[in-house]
Design a protein around this motif. Structure first.
Motif, PDB file in Angstrom:
ATOM      1  N   UNK A  89       0.956  -1.192   0.057  1.00 29.29           N
ATOM      2  CA  UNK A  89      -0.012   0.516  -0.244  1.00 29.29           C
ATOM      3  C   UNK A  89       0.729   1.099  -0.017  1.00 29.29           C
ATOM      4  N   UNK A  90       2.274   1.570   0.944  1.00 27.01           N
ATOM      5  CA  UNK A  90       2.849   2.184   0.991  1.00 27.01           C
ATOM      6  C   UNK A  90       3.408   2.726  -0.188  1.00 27.01           C
ATOM      7  N   UNK A  91       3.923   1.704  -0.618  1.00 24.13           N
ATOM      8  CA  UNK A  91       4.894   2.173  -1.998  1.00 24.13           C
ATOM      9  C   UNK A  91       4.336   2.231  -3.299  1.00 24.13           C
ATOM     10  N   UNK A  96       1.033   6.492 -10.597  1.00 20.56           N
ATOM     11  CA  UNK A  96      -0.808   6.313 -11.020  1.00 20.56           C
ATOM     12  C   UNK A  96      -0.564   5.521 -12.566  1.00 20.56           C
ATOM     13  N   UNK A  97       0.843   5.029 -12.985  1.00 15.86           N
ATOM     14  CA  UNK A  97       1.467   4.609 -14.187  1.00 15.86           C
ATOM     15  C   UNK A  97       0.995   3.405 -13.959  1.00 15.86           C
ATOM     16  N   UNK A  98      -0.434   1.908 -14.854  1.00 18.26           N
ATOM     17  CA  UNK A  98      -0.105   0.769 -13.875  1.00 18.26           C
ATOM     18  C   UNK A  98       1.513   0.452 -14.120  1.00 18.26           C
ATOM     19  N   UNK A  99       1.384   0.668 -15.700  1.00 15.53           N
ATOM     20  CA  UNK A  99       2.809  -1.102 -15.794  1.00 15.53           C
ATOM     21  C   UNK A  99       3.681  -0.777 -14.166  1.00 15.53           C
ATOM     22  N   UNK A 100       4.419   0.433 -14.110  1.00 16.21           N
ATOM     23  CA  UNK A 100       5.513   0.980 -12.872  1.00 16.21           C
ATOM     24  C   UNK A 100       4.907   1.329 -11.604  1.00 16.21           C
ATOM     25  N   UNK A 101       3.694   0.900 -11.295  1.00 13.32           N
ATOM     26  CA  UNK A 101       2.495   0.312 -10.177  1.00 13.32           C
ATOM     27  C   UNK A 101       2.508  -1.921 -10.132  1.00 13.32           C
ATOM     28  N   UNK A 105       4.935  -3.811  -7.042  1.00 15.30           N
ATOM     29  CA  UNK A 105       4.016  -4.540  -6.437  1.00 15.30           C
ATOM     30  C   UNK A 105       4.855  -6.007  -6.965  1.00 15.30           C
ATOM     31  N   UNK A 106       4.962  -6.464  -8.026  1.00 14.93           N
ATOM     32  CA  UNK A 106       6.164  -7.850  -7.959  1.00 14.93           C
ATOM     33  C   UNK A 106       7.323  -7.775  -7.432  1.00 14.93           C
ATOM     34  N   UNK A 107       7.699  -6.458  -7.270  1.00 17.91           N
ATOM     35  CA  UNK A 107       9.259  -6.475  -6.640  1.00 17.91           C
ATOM     36  C   UNK A 107       8.989  -6.801  -5.339  1.00 17.91           C
ATOM     37  N   UNK A 108       8.359  -6.041  -5.173  1.00 14.69           N
ATOM     38  CA  UNK A 108       7.836  -6.062  -2.612  1.00 14.69           C
ATOM     39  C   UNK A 108       7.429  -7.704  -2.735  1.00 14.69           C
ATOM     40  N   UNK A 109       6.188  -8.630  -3.664  1.00 14.82           N
ATOM     41  CA  UNK A 109       6.458  -9.661  -3.201  1.00 14.82           C
ATOM     42  C   UNK A 109       6.961 -10.508  -3.582  1.00 14.82           C
ATOM     43  N   UNK A 110       8.438 -10.561  -4.047  1.00 13.63           N
ATOM     44  CA  UNK A 110       9.062 -11.428  -4.791  1.00 13.63           C
ATOM     45  C   UNK A 110      10.724 -11.361  -4.876  1.00 13.63           C
ATOM     46  N   UNK A 111      10.654  -9.750  -4.126  1.00 12.93           N
ATOM     47  CA  UNK A 111      12.283 -10.035  -3.614  1.00 12.93           C
ATOM     48  C   UNK A 111      13.080 -10.865  -2.119  1.00 12.93           C
ATOM     49  N   UNK A 158      -5.930 -11.112   0.383  1.00 14.34           N
ATOM     50  CA  UNK A 158      -5.665  -9.408   0.107  1.00 14.34           C
ATOM     51  C   UNK A 158      -4.986  -9.591  -0.906  1.00 14.34           C
ATOM     52  N   UNK A 159      -3.716  -9.513  -0.125  1.00 11.78           N
ATOM     53  CA  UNK A 159      -2.575  -9.347  -0.827  1.00 11.78           C
ATOM     54  C   UNK A 159      -2.623  -9.908  -2.590  1.00 11.78           C
TER      55      UNK A 159
END
Length: 223
Positions: A89-91, A96-101, A105-111, A158-159
């Protein structure tokens, strides 16, 4: 971001525990040392008796907080995914750009996770090791349907669905968003495990991270 997270109270379904471990020094010690012990000896070898010896407390005192070690593992995984949700949520909230978002998100849950020093009694890096090695044991049980009805896995789902919503922003016509995201989130844990223990069946290594793989995958799937 860590300072913000420090002021956020991680919520865990109250049905998982007998007494909330966050409400007492002993409860926090059970969580802190339970994480360390499970990482050291594995969940299968972990017992409340061994944890009691480690923290210098009676085994019975641990049962005042958790009915059994399965509930403790569910508590730890619920705490982890709740913490992960706040990070997401915080990241992504101001992107606003969906691809960047989606990439964020993928980075956070896979790193690979590092410890957040703002949570004094929980080492997230060690907890991440447990999630990688033991998470499937929380739901691959005969009790899964009942525990799911009681909301034990609500935070994890939810994640997943928060990232599904971003996938739908990137490509609304892609028909398998839920399967894609659940595969990425759980698959990343598996790739981290392979990288540490079965290196010959994964391309992930010290230079090619699990995150690199899944960012490449999602780019090609959703283009």
């Amino acid at each position: 971001m860590n300072t913000i997270l420090a002021n956020v109270k991680i919520q865990v379904n109250e049905k998982i525990y007998v007494k909330n471990p966050e409400t007492s020094p002993l409860g926090k010690k059970i969580i802190e040392q339970g994480i360390i012990l499970i990482d050291e000896i594995g969940f299968d070898n972990f017992t409340f008796k061994k944890l009691g010896e480690k923290i210098g407390s009676n085994e019975s005192s641990i049962y005042r907080y958790f009915e059994n070690k399965h509930k403790l593992l569910i508590y730890l995984s619920s705490w982890y995914w709740s913490w992960m949700e706040y990070k997401l949520l915080f990241a992504t909230t101001n992107i606003t750009d969906p691809v960047e978002k989606l990439n964020k998100a993928i980075t956070i849950v896979t790193e690979k996770v590092t410890d957040d020093t703002d949570t004094e009694h929980i080492n997230e890096a060690i907890l991440n090791n447990i999630i990688i090695a033991e998470f499937t044991k929380t739901f691959q049980t005969k009790e899964i349907d009942q525990e799911n009805k009681e909301g034990f896995f609500l935070i994890y789902k939810r994640v997943i669905n928060r990232i599904v919503a971003i996938v739908n922003e990137v490509n609304p016509s892609y028909p398998f968003a839920k399967s894609l995201v659940s595969t990425i989130v759980e698959g990343s844990l598996h790739q981290h495990f392979l990288k540490e223990h079965l290196k010959t069946i994964t391309d992930c290594n010290e230079s090619v991270t699990t995150t690199h793989f899944y960012l490449n995958l999602i780019k090609n799937v959703l283009r």
